[in-house]
Every structure is written in C-alpha cells, then in structure tokens.
Design a protein around this motif. Structure first.
Motif, PDB file in Angstrom:
ATOM      1  N   GLU A 114       0.835  -1.202   0.000  1.00  0.00           N
ATOM      2  CA  GLU A 114       0.000   0.000   0.000  1.00  0.00           C
ATOM      3  C   GLU A 114       0.869   1.251   0.000  1.00  0.00           C
ATOM      4  O   GLU A 114       0.583   2.223  -0.698  1.00  0.00           O
ATOM      5  CB  GLU A 114      -0.940   0.001   1.214  1.00  0.00           C
ATOM      6  CG  GLU A 114      -2.047  -1.039   1.159  1.00  0.00           C
ATOM      7  CD  GLU A 114      -3.034  -0.783   0.026  1.00  0.00           C
ATOM      8  OE1 GLU A 114      -3.280   0.390  -0.310  1.00  0.00           O
ATOM      9  OE2 GLU A 114      -3.544  -1.756  -0.543  1.00  0.00           O
ATOM     10  N   LYS A 149       2.344   2.513  -3.572  1.00  0.00           N
ATOM     11  CA  LYS A 149       1.595   3.150  -4.670  1.00  0.00           C
ATOM     12  C   LYS A 149       1.984   4.605  -4.898  1.00  0.00           C
ATOM     13  O   LYS A 149       2.252   5.003  -6.046  1.00  0.00           O
ATOM     14  CB  LYS A 149       0.089   3.010  -4.430  1.00  0.00           C
ATOM     15  CG  LYS A 149      -0.406   1.581  -4.589  1.00  0.00           C
ATOM     16  CD  LYS A 149      -1.828   1.419  -4.118  1.00  0.00           C
ATOM     17  CE  LYS A 149      -2.232  -0.051  -4.123  1.00  0.00           C
ATOM     18  NZ  LYS A 149      -3.553  -0.280  -3.501  1.00  0.00           N
ATOM     19  N   THR A 172      -3.384  -6.692  -5.874  1.00  0.00           N
ATOM     20  CA  THR A 172      -2.623  -5.438  -5.830  1.00  0.00           C
ATOM     21  C   THR A 172      -1.557  -5.414  -6.920  1.00  0.00           C
ATOM     22  O   THR A 172      -1.321  -4.374  -7.556  1.00  0.00           O
ATOM     23  CB  THR A 172      -1.959  -5.252  -4.454  1.00  0.00           C
ATOM     24  OG1 THR A 172      -2.968  -5.226  -3.442  1.00  0.00           O
ATOM     25  CG2 THR A 172      -1.153  -3.972  -4.386  1.00  0.00           C
ATOM     26  N   TYR A 178     -10.484  -0.004  -9.085  1.00  0.00           N
ATOM     27  CA  TYR A 178     -11.012  -0.378  -7.779  1.00  0.00           C
ATOM     28  C   TYR A 178     -12.532  -0.311  -7.744  1.00  0.00           C
ATOM     29  O   TYR A 178     -13.197  -1.244  -7.275  1.00  0.00           O
ATOM     30  CB  TYR A 178     -10.424   0.524  -6.690  1.00  0.00           C
ATOM     31  CG  TYR A 178      -9.116   0.045  -6.128  1.00  0.00           C
ATOM     32  CD1 TYR A 178      -8.133  -0.482  -6.952  1.00  0.00           C
ATOM     33  CD2 TYR A 178      -8.840   0.120  -4.767  1.00  0.00           C
ATOM     34  CE1 TYR A 178      -6.927  -0.923  -6.449  1.00  0.00           C
ATOM     35  CE2 TYR A 178      -7.630  -0.330  -4.246  1.00  0.00           C
ATOM     36  CZ  TYR A 178      -6.679  -0.841  -5.093  1.00  0.00           C
ATOM     37  OH  TYR A 178      -5.490  -1.280  -4.598  1.00  0.00           O
ATOM     38  N   VAL A 205     -11.200  -6.180  -3.134  1.00  0.00           N
ATOM     39  CA  VAL A 205     -10.864  -4.811  -3.540  1.00  0.00           C
ATOM     40  C   VAL A 205     -11.880  -3.849  -2.931  1.00  0.00           C
ATOM     41  O   VAL A 205     -13.082  -4.031  -3.094  1.00  0.00           O
ATOM     42  CB  VAL A 205     -10.857  -4.687  -5.082  1.00  0.00           C
ATOM     43  CG1 VAL A 205     -10.736  -3.232  -5.518  1.00  0.00           C
ATOM     44  CG2 VAL A 205      -9.729  -5.514  -5.674  1.00  0.00           C
ATOM     45  N   PRO A 251     -13.435   2.672  -3.466  1.00  0.00           N
ATOM     46  CA  PRO A 251     -12.604   3.823  -3.094  1.00  0.00           C
ATOM     47  C   PRO A 251     -13.356   4.908  -2.326  1.00  0.00           C
ATOM     48  O   PRO A 251     -14.444   5.333  -2.735  1.00  0.00           O
ATOM     49  CB  PRO A 251     -12.119   4.361  -4.452  1.00  0.00           C
ATOM     50  CG  PRO A 251     -12.199   3.204  -5.370  1.00  0.00           C
ATOM     51  CD  PRO A 251     -13.366   2.390  -4.911  1.00  0.00           C
ATOM     52  N   SER A 298      -6.097   1.833   5.240  1.00  0.00           N
ATOM     53  CA  SER A 298      -5.011   1.789   4.252  1.00  0.00           C
ATOM     54  C   SER A 298      -5.412   2.408   2.921  1.00  0.00           C
ATOM     55  O   SER A 298      -4.721   3.278   2.385  1.00  0.00           O
ATOM     56  CB  SER A 298      -4.558   0.346   4.031  1.00  0.00           C
ATOM     57  OG  SER A 298      -4.031  -0.203   5.211  1.00  0.00           O
ATOM     58  N   SER A 299      -6.540   1.958   2.378  1.00  0.00           N
ATOM     59  CA  SER A 299      -6.978   2.445   1.072  1.00  0.00           C
ATOM     60  C   SER A 299      -7.304   3.928   1.115  1.00  0.00           C
ATOM     61  O   SER A 299      -6.885   4.704   0.245  1.00  0.00           O
ATOM     62  CB  SER A 299      -8.201   1.648   0.610  1.00  0.00           C
ATOM     63  OG  SER A 299      -8.718   2.182  -0.593  1.00  0.00           O
ATOM     64  N   ASN A 322      -4.202   6.095   1.467  1.00  0.00           N
ATOM     65  CA  ASN A 322      -3.447   6.079   0.222  1.00  0.00           C
ATOM     66  C   ASN A 322      -4.011   7.060  -0.785  1.00  0.00           C
ATOM     67  O   ASN A 322      -3.266   7.814  -1.426  1.00  0.00           O
ATOM     68  CB  ASN A 322      -3.469   4.671  -0.385  1.00  0.00           C
ATOM     69  CG  ASN A 322      -2.082   4.094  -0.480  1.00  0.00           C
ATOM     70  OD1 ASN A 322      -1.121   4.793  -0.744  1.00  0.00           O
ATOM     71  ND2 ASN A 322      -1.963   2.807  -0.246  1.00  0.00           N
TER      72      ASN A 322
END
Length: 368
Positions: free
Chosen positions: A107, A110, A158, A308, A325, A328, A335-336, A339
C-alpha cells in the motif's frame, strides 16, 4: 509571504467531488456499526492530515529524492519476504517494533510508484512517435520488479492493479503501437502457463466466478441489491445487512448495502459521481501538456479509481471474482483511504505549484 497563485491554481472542484463519497461512507458505516464509525472518523481525520502534509511537500524542488523514496519502498517489499507477518495465509505485513502495529508495504508503494513514473517520464519525455523498445523495457523494469515482489506475497490483486496502472500510464503518455501489438500476442500465448502458476485460492476464485452458482457471499450481495428496488429501503428494512446475512457489509460489499438502502436510483447516482471524479482527474492530466508529473499522477489516480470501483461493483453483482478490492473512499478501512488522500495531496501539489515549473522550464501548460 503567501503566494496567492497557490489558491488560484488549487483544484477545489476535486475536493467537492471527494466530499460526497466520504459522506456516503460515514453514513453507511454508522448504520452498520457505531464502533466502526468512530474508527472511520479517525481514518478520515488522519486522511486529511496526510493530504495537507503531502500537499505541502515541495515535490518538484526535491525531485532528486523521488528515486530514494521508490527504492526505499522496494526495500520494504523485499523485507516482507524475510521478516513479514502472515495473516490469513498471506505474508504481506511488517511488524512495527514496540507499538504492536503492522504496515502493508504494497500500500505504501503506490504513491512512490506514481512519483517514480512521473520522475522518469519528466526526465525523459516521449518522442513524437512514442517510446521504442529500449525505453519501454527500461520503464518495464520499474513496473515489473514490484509486480513480482507483491505477487509473491501472494497479493495478485494489488500486483495486477500496479501492472494496469503502470502500462496504462505508458499507453496514455505514448508508446509505439507495434510494442502493444507484440505484447498482446505474447500474453495470449502465455495465458495457459500463467494460469497453471496461480495459487490454489486464486484458481478457486476464478472457478467460483465461472461456475453457474455464485458463492454464498455473492448470492447474499445480489439478494441485497435486488431487495433495494428502485428507491431503496429505510435502515430498519434493510434486513440483508441488519440481520447479518450480507458478509463484510462495511468494506468489500458496502456497495450492496448502499443499493439496499438507496435502490437503483442511488446506485446510478453513486456510479455517476465516480465517473465525474475519474473524468475530471483524467482531464487534468490530458490538459497538462509538458508537465509529466501532473499527467502521470492524474492518470495513475484515475486508473486506480476506475479499477477499484469497477472491480468492487462488478464483484458485488457476480460479474467479477471476489478479490477483496475496496470501494474507493467509501469502504471502511484505513489503508486504502489514506493512500488515496496521499495521492490527492500529491496531485494538488503539482497543480497548485505548477507556476514554478512554468517559469523555470518555460513550458506552456494548459489546465482547465
């Protein structure tokens, strides 16, 4: 002294498109679990904090540090194989000493990946006819190295996302068409070999997807979506979620709960919001002529959002394998979300401070 050009160039419309998605996330997570809601508030607070931190970092001035950032995260990916913590059969995390917390280097990678791609392309812009084989193979090294390290964990989802983003950026920036034709033939020939080397759980996901009867998770998701009808149900009437039939309702299958609550009309509205966000970010890249930092970051974020959101939505209706997944900016999880906020902060920095690039390089940049 504060430079007013920063405010003039700052893309406020991007923030206006992000805020409704965050509001949707808070609403749904609060209805699913008040305990998770408090965590979600913390993640959002941290998200805006890292947004401003990465927005204020002078990336153009310290561009020489970007390769160090990239190779530092590559080193973390190597470390996973040596010192990684195993969870749910996958070795993807590193333990942070003394605080009993773990990080997932894939993560963290990216933002470093997009910055490195932008740095490489800015230093060596594509010729009129597009990059040839020599340049293409050079860029491929920086794409395939992390791909194999992450796929080995195993985290094929990922790894594939990074592969799509890396080559998607090169496609939009400009690569000779003969190279793409050669790759298409090579992938078609190698497909059976690649399948045979998948892990058993990855093959099972493909089998479940291709089977006539979807898995239990997908069945419950489809029931939740169908029960929402045209306009949805009140919170108490959303029985698939409230009675715990819908699995992982706050993260992987949050789209199913959203449709159960707000129906087909709500689903169309949410998908339209994602489309507007993706198209707006793509437009930023398409109009940033000569500024490959903006172009690469914008294209990368747009690809991330598209892949995503597309996979997550298709997954909940049984048209894609269940690969974990997140949706978003909506799915619960730190984490997502963090990011994406880091990436938005970097993009806003390149846009807001682009006048330095214009005056220093003499380039003409046309941004809507």
């Amino acid at each position: 002294m504060f430079d007013r050009r920063i405010v003039t160039h700052f893309d406020f419309f991007l923030i206006l498109l992000i805020l409704p998605l965050i509001a949707v996330s808070l609403t749904l997570v609060h209805e699913i679990s008040p305990a998770l809601f408090h965590k979600e508030l913390l993640y959002i607070g941290l998200g805006f904090a890292v947004f401003f931190i990465f927005f204020l970092i002078p990336w153009r001035s310290i561009h020489w540090l970007i390769p160090l950032f990239y190779w530092g995260t590559i080193l973390l990916l190597f470390s996973v194989d040596l010192f990684g913590v195993t969870k749910l059969g996958a070795q993807r995390w590193l333990q942070i000493p003394f605080v009993h917390l773990t990080i997932q280097p894939s993560e963290l990678f990216k933002p470093a990946f997009l910055l490195m791609m932008g740095h490489l392309i800015q230093e060596h812009p594509p010729p009129k006819e597009g990059y040839g084989w020599r340049d293409f193979l050079r860029f491929s090294f920086y794409i395939l190295l992390p791909f194999f390290l992450i796929a080995k964990e195993p985290d094929l989802g990922t790894a594939m996302v990074l592969l799509i983003i890396g080559y998607g950026i090169l496609f939009l920036v400009g690569v000779n068409w003969k190279i793409w034709a050669s790759i298409a033939v090579a992938v078609a020939v190698a497909a059976p070999f690649l399948y045979n080397n998948l892990h058993d759980y990855q093959k099972k996901r493909i089998h479940d997807f291709l089977s006539e009867k979807p898995s239990y998770h997908v069945q419950q998701s489809i029931i939740a979506i169908g029960s929402g009808g045209m306009t949805g149900k009140p919170k108490e009437g959303a029985t698939q979620t409230q009675l715990k039939f819908l699995p992982i309702a706050s993260s992987d299958f949050i789209f199913a709960y959203f449709v159960e609550r707000f129906g087909f009309i709500g689903a169309v509205g949410l998908i339209t919001l994602y489309a507007l966000l993706i198209l707006h970010i793509l437009s930023l890249g398409l109009h940033a002529h000569g500024d490959y930092y903006i172009q690469v970051t914008a294209y990368g974020i747009a690809f991330l959002l598209f892949v995503y959101s597309g996979i997550n939505i298709l997954m909940t209706i049984g048209l894609a394998p269940v690969v974990g997944v997140p949706l978003p900016l909506v799915s619960h999880g730190g984490s997502s979300f963090l990011n994406f906020m880091v990436l938005f902060g970097i993009l806003e920095n390149f846009i807001a401070f682009r006048f330095n690039f214009m005056y220093n390089s003499g380039s003409k940049i046309n941004l809507l």
